[in-house]
Design a protein around this motif. Structure first.
Motif, PDB file in Angstrom:
ATOM      1  N   VAL A  69       0.831  -1.201   0.000  1.00 58.24           N
ATOM      2  CA  VAL A  69       0.000   0.000   0.000  1.00 58.24           C
ATOM      3  C   VAL A  69       0.866   1.253   0.000  1.00 58.24           C
ATOM      4  CG1 VAL A  69      -1.643   1.337   1.407  1.00 58.24           C
ATOM      5  CG2 VAL A  69      -1.919  -1.115   1.180  1.00 58.24           C
ATOM      6  N   MET A  70       0.375   2.268  -0.706  1.00 57.39           N
ATOM      7  CA  MET A  70       0.987   3.589  -0.663  1.00 57.39           C
ATOM      8  C   MET A  70      -0.116   4.612  -0.428  1.00 57.39           C
ATOM      9  SD  MET A  70       3.469   5.535  -3.410  1.00 57.39           S
ATOM     10  CE  MET A  70       2.249   5.777  -4.686  1.00 57.39           C
ATOM     11  N   VAL A  71       0.119   5.513   0.525  1.00 57.33           N
ATOM     12  CA  VAL A  71      -0.797   6.619   0.806  1.00 57.33           C
ATOM     13  C   VAL A  71       0.018   7.896   0.947  1.00 57.33           C
ATOM     14  CG1 VAL A  71      -2.561   5.198   1.937  1.00 57.33           C
ATOM     15  CG2 VAL A  71      -0.738   6.203   3.305  1.00 57.33           C
ATOM     16  N   PRO A  72      -0.582   9.042   0.670  1.00 60.74           N
ATOM     17  CA  PRO A  72       0.146  10.307   0.850  1.00 60.74           C
ATOM     18  C   PRO A  72       0.554  10.493   2.311  1.00 60.74           C
ATOM     19  CG  PRO A  72      -1.855  10.647  -0.420  1.00 60.74           C
ATOM     20  CD  PRO A  72      -1.916   9.253   0.118  1.00 60.74           C
ATOM     21  N   ALA A  73       1.719  11.054   2.531  1.00 60.99           N
ATOM     22  CA  ALA A  73       2.190  11.302   3.890  1.00 60.99           C
ATOM     23  C   ALA A  73       1.364  12.392   4.569  1.00 60.99           C
ATOM     24  CB  ALA A  73       3.662  11.686   3.880  1.00 60.99           C
ATOM     25  N   ALA A  74       0.823  13.321   3.784  1.00 57.44           N
ATOM     26  CA  ALA A  74      -0.002  14.403   4.326  1.00 57.44           C
ATOM     27  C   ALA A  74      -1.475  14.049   4.162  1.00 57.44           C
ATOM     28  CB  ALA A  74       0.305  15.708   3.600  1.00 57.44           C
ATOM     29  N   ASP A  75      -2.269  14.483   5.095  1.00 62.88           N
ATOM     30  CA  ASP A  75      -3.690  14.157   5.117  1.00 62.88           C
ATOM     31  C   ASP A  75      -4.495  14.927   4.079  1.00 62.88           C
ATOM     32  OD1 ASP A  75      -6.008  12.938   6.020  1.00 62.88           O
ATOM     33  OD2 ASP A  75      -6.329  14.380   7.615  1.00 62.88           O
ATOM     34  N   SER A  76      -3.938  15.949   3.500  1.00 61.41           N
ATOM     35  CA  SER A  76      -4.710  16.853   2.650  1.00 61.41           C
ATOM     36  C   SER A  76      -4.911  16.363   1.215  1.00 61.41           C
ATOM     37  CB  SER A  76      -4.050  18.225   2.617  1.00 61.41           C
ATOM     38  OG  SER A  76      -2.754  18.099   2.086  1.00 61.41           O
ATOM     39  N   ALA A  77      -4.246  15.294   0.822  1.00 63.33           N
ATOM     40  CA  ALA A  77      -4.329  14.842  -0.570  1.00 63.33           C
ATOM     41  C   ALA A  77      -5.726  14.316  -0.895  1.00 63.33           C
ATOM     42  CB  ALA A  77      -3.292  13.766  -0.839  1.00 63.33           C
ATOM     43  N   GLU A  78      -6.267  14.798  -2.013  1.00 64.05           N
ATOM     44  CA  GLU A  78      -7.570  14.316  -2.460  1.00 64.05           C
ATOM     45  C   GLU A  78      -7.400  12.999  -3.190  1.00 64.05           C
ATOM     46  OE1 GLU A  78     -10.079  17.008  -4.581  1.00 64.05           O
ATOM     47  OE2 GLU A  78      -9.327  18.725  -3.440  1.00 64.05           O
ATOM     48  N   MET A  79      -8.458  12.185  -3.135  1.00 61.17           N
ATOM     49  CA  MET A  79      -8.411  10.895  -3.804  1.00 61.17           C
ATOM     50  C   MET A  79      -8.395  11.072  -5.316  1.00 61.17           C
ATOM     51  SD  MET A  79     -11.039   7.725  -3.602  1.00 61.17           S
ATOM     52  CE  MET A  79     -11.098   6.551  -4.930  1.00 61.17           C
ATOM     53  N   PRO A  80      -7.427  10.434  -5.978  1.00 58.47           N
ATOM     54  CA  PRO A  80      -7.455  10.425  -7.442  1.00 58.47           C
ATOM     55  C   PRO A  80      -8.569   9.493  -7.918  1.00 58.47           C
ATOM     56  CG  PRO A  80      -5.577   9.189  -6.625  1.00 58.47           C
ATOM     57  CD  PRO A  80      -6.268   9.766  -5.436  1.00 58.47           C
ATOM     58  N   GLU A  81      -8.772   9.424  -9.210  1.00 53.98           N
ATOM     59  CA  GLU A  81      -9.830   8.582  -9.765  1.00 53.98           C
ATOM     60  C   GLU A  81      -9.616   7.121  -9.370  1.00 53.98           C
ATOM     61  OE1 GLU A  81     -11.310   7.177 -14.156  1.00 53.98           O
ATOM     62  OE2 GLU A  81     -10.468   9.175 -13.937  1.00 53.98           O
ATOM     63  N   ALA A  82     -10.669   6.494  -8.836  1.00 54.62           N
ATOM     64  CA  ALA A  82     -10.592   5.082  -8.472  1.00 54.62           C
ATOM     65  C   ALA A  82     -10.265   4.263  -9.709  1.00 54.62           C
ATOM     66  CB  ALA A  82     -11.897   4.618  -7.856  1.00 54.62           C
ATOM     67  N   GLY A  83      -9.422   3.263  -9.531  1.00 53.41           N
ATOM     68  CA  GLY A  83      -9.003   2.420 -10.636  1.00 53.41           C
ATOM     69  C   GLY A  83      -7.784   2.947 -11.367  1.00 53.41           C
ATOM     70  N   GLY A  84      -7.389   4.192 -11.067  1.00 52.55           N
ATOM     71  CA  GLY A  84      -6.206   4.758 -11.698  1.00 52.55           C
ATOM     72  C   GLY A  84      -4.963   3.964 -11.337  1.00 52.55           C
TER      73      GLY A  84
END
Length: 148
Positions: A69-84
């Motif tokens: 799994v990879m997630v942004p380190a900062a909480d502010s990142a918006e979700m990119p398009e699912a399935g991308g």
């Protein structure tokens, strides 16, 4: 290596809770469901992605599968398009990640590495499996380095 912040650990706990809320009911119907396991975000490390910047990379263990799994380190990142898709470059190679939503507010980029954890005996055993996974993907797998 810098330790994660308390806020980042809390976000990773929320990621596991979001998986549980969104998928546990359906997972229980799977023939590979393991009632001894629970969703848990483990072994996360900071990683700078050339395209996405500061990220957290680790393992998400669930009662049915093990994800890189990879997630942004900062909480502010918006979700990119699912399935991308996004290619994650680690010392051991490149991994194709897909963006998945975990409920309404949580998301991650993931690669399912194991889709059957029915034989994993306990949560500590799942944790050891996640540690082994992360040791392998974060190790340099170049020829001649002595790794198998």
């Amino acid at each position: 290596m810098h330790a994660l912040t308390a806020e980042q650990y809390a976000r990773l706990r929320q990621l596991a809770e979001a998986w549980t809320h969104a998928h546990l009911r359906d997972a229980k119907a799977s023939p590979t469901f393991n009632p001894r396991l629970a969703a848990d975000a483990l072994c996360f490390q900071r990683h700078t992605d050339p395209e996405l910047g500061e990220q957290l990379v680790g393992a998400l263990v669930t009662p049915v599968s093990l994800w890189l799994v990879m997630v942004p380190a900062a909480d502010s990142a918006e979700m990119p398009e699912a399935g991308g898709r996004h290619w994650l470059a680690l010392p051991s190679g490149e991994y194709p990640l897909e963006t998945v939503a975990l409920g309404e507010s949580a998301w991650c980029r993931r690669l399912v590495l194991l889709d059957d954890l029915a034989d994993v005996a306990s949560r500590p055993a799942a944790s050891r499996l996640a540690q082994q996974l992360m040791e392998r993907v974060m190790a340099d797998g170049s020829p001649g380095d002595g790794s198998a």
